[in-house]
Design an enzyme around this catalytic site. Sequence first.
Site, PDB file in Angstrom:
ATOM      1  N   ASP A   9      36.849  22.610 -55.661  1.00 46.23           N
ATOM      2  CA  ASP A   9      36.322  23.572 -56.629  1.00 46.23           C
ATOM      3  C   ASP A   9      35.404  22.816 -57.585  1.00 46.23           C
ATOM      4  O   ASP A   9      35.836  21.869 -58.237  1.00 46.23           O
ATOM      5  CB  ASP A   9      37.513  24.179 -57.385  1.00 46.23           C
ATOM      6  CG  ASP A   9      37.087  25.218 -58.404  1.00 46.23           C
ATOM      7  OD1 ASP A   9      35.917  25.195 -58.844  1.00 46.23           O
ATOM      8  OD2 ASP A   9      37.939  26.040 -58.785  1.00 46.23           O
ATOM      9  N   GLU A 105      33.638  27.131 -54.227  1.00 46.07           N
ATOM     10  CA  GLU A 105      34.956  26.733 -53.721  1.00 46.07           C
ATOM     11  C   GLU A 105      34.990  26.783 -52.203  1.00 46.07           C
ATOM     12  O   GLU A 105      34.476  27.716 -51.601  1.00 46.07           O
ATOM     13  CB  GLU A 105      36.041  27.696 -54.220  1.00 46.07           C
ATOM     14  CG  GLU A 105      36.344  27.596 -55.686  1.00 46.07           C
ATOM     15  CD  GLU A 105      37.422  28.588 -56.079  1.00 46.07           C
ATOM     16  OE1 GLU A 105      38.405  28.736 -55.333  1.00 46.07           O
ATOM     17  OE2 GLU A 105      37.260  29.225 -57.130  1.00 46.07           O
TER      18      GLU A 105
END
Length: 410
Positions: A9, A105
């Site tokens: 992320d 992500e």
Amino acid sequence: MNRIILHIDFNSYFASVEQQANPFLRGKPIGITGKQVERSVITTASIEAKALGVKTAMSTWEAKKICPSLMLWPGDPKKYAAITERFNCILKEFSPNVSQFSVDESFLDITNEAEDYFGATCLAQALRKRLQEECGEHITASIGIAPNKLMAKLACESVKPNGLTVVRSEDLISFIDTRPLPALCGIGRRIEARLNALGIETFKQLREFPLEDLQTEFNSYGTWLHEAAHGRDSSAVVSSTQKGIRNMHSEDVKSYGHSYTLPQDTYDPLVLKRYLLGLADKVAWRMRRDGIVSRRVSAFVRFGDFSSHGEQRTFHAPTANGLKLFQIAWNIIQPHLGYTPVRLVGLSASQLTQGPEQPPLFKKDRKILSVFSSLDTLQHRYGSGVWQRASTLSAKFKTRSSGFHYDHEV
DNA sequence: TCTGGGGTCCTAGGACCC
DNA sequence: TCTGGGGTCCTAGGACCC
């Protein structure tokens, strides 16, 4: 066999990209917003801005009040998507099984590449080093490693920014119990409130709550919550390597949509038509690019008072024609106009299938189709925005035209 | 003086068909 | 004069994610 899943992320992604590109913005509290800065929300706050209390989804007005030194910066989604594409190429050097979860992500199944958790940690460190080399020091990422996607994401979430957390199978339960309920991807505000109402405030309590009672309250979602509280998630990392980022949507995407907040609220149907047609063309172009047709359109308006109205229509001849999408969308919206000024218009196409549209019956329509085919080629080469319908230009450019004949133009 | 823009999935109820 | 049961398609609306 136990799987090893890595979740990555990027921290304050949009803000970091801007700071990497523009040294002037580094070390400063910045907030990335939508197009109309004044009528927008913070989509990403830089690390500096977060430290001063600015949060994602705050209105820009509120963010400015909390943090007067905040610099507001309208985001450039196309730029971020292009950079994401580069990141994904790097991720694929580390595992063939990469699944993009959102623009910032991704999940990687590294079971075969890492072999064990020590190997996984080394891999994560190498991955991070590689990303830094490629993208610069201002773009950083957090990484979580666990036996499944849900837990890898939870692990990743626990160490922001720029951390690395490994949760082995044997440590899952004790790890989960350190996290609050809403940290889990799938427990939002409403679900949390309903759980609280049942006396459930922690994962331990959720785990001990009778499954049948959870199912009574949440149906199939109750089963999912029960499994999640035990750290279980069997969903696979579905690789999108075959498709590439451009075309990753052609196989499983369910809808294509765009919406736009107007610079000012308006009652003017001509203005609304202009924006709606622009949105329809954008949606239609993406579908044609991916070889997709749609047989369902939903259109919606948000009024100045923030009430909104939307409807869906299904039809039987699938299309990727912007004008057709527009006409259906306008028929949906039009009856609701006139009482309250409109703030936002939106349109989305779903019920998608592969394949070219049926060739039109009439010569005139076939001609129009061939014009669009040429425009698509141009757009493919030079990017979107290379052409625009005359009727979607702003009002001052069409004062001499005879109004808005949306069904006659090309 | 207020709240972007892109998505996904699930459920409930009605229409319709066999 | 009463009214099964299964299945699909459609719309509306709500929840979630980033």
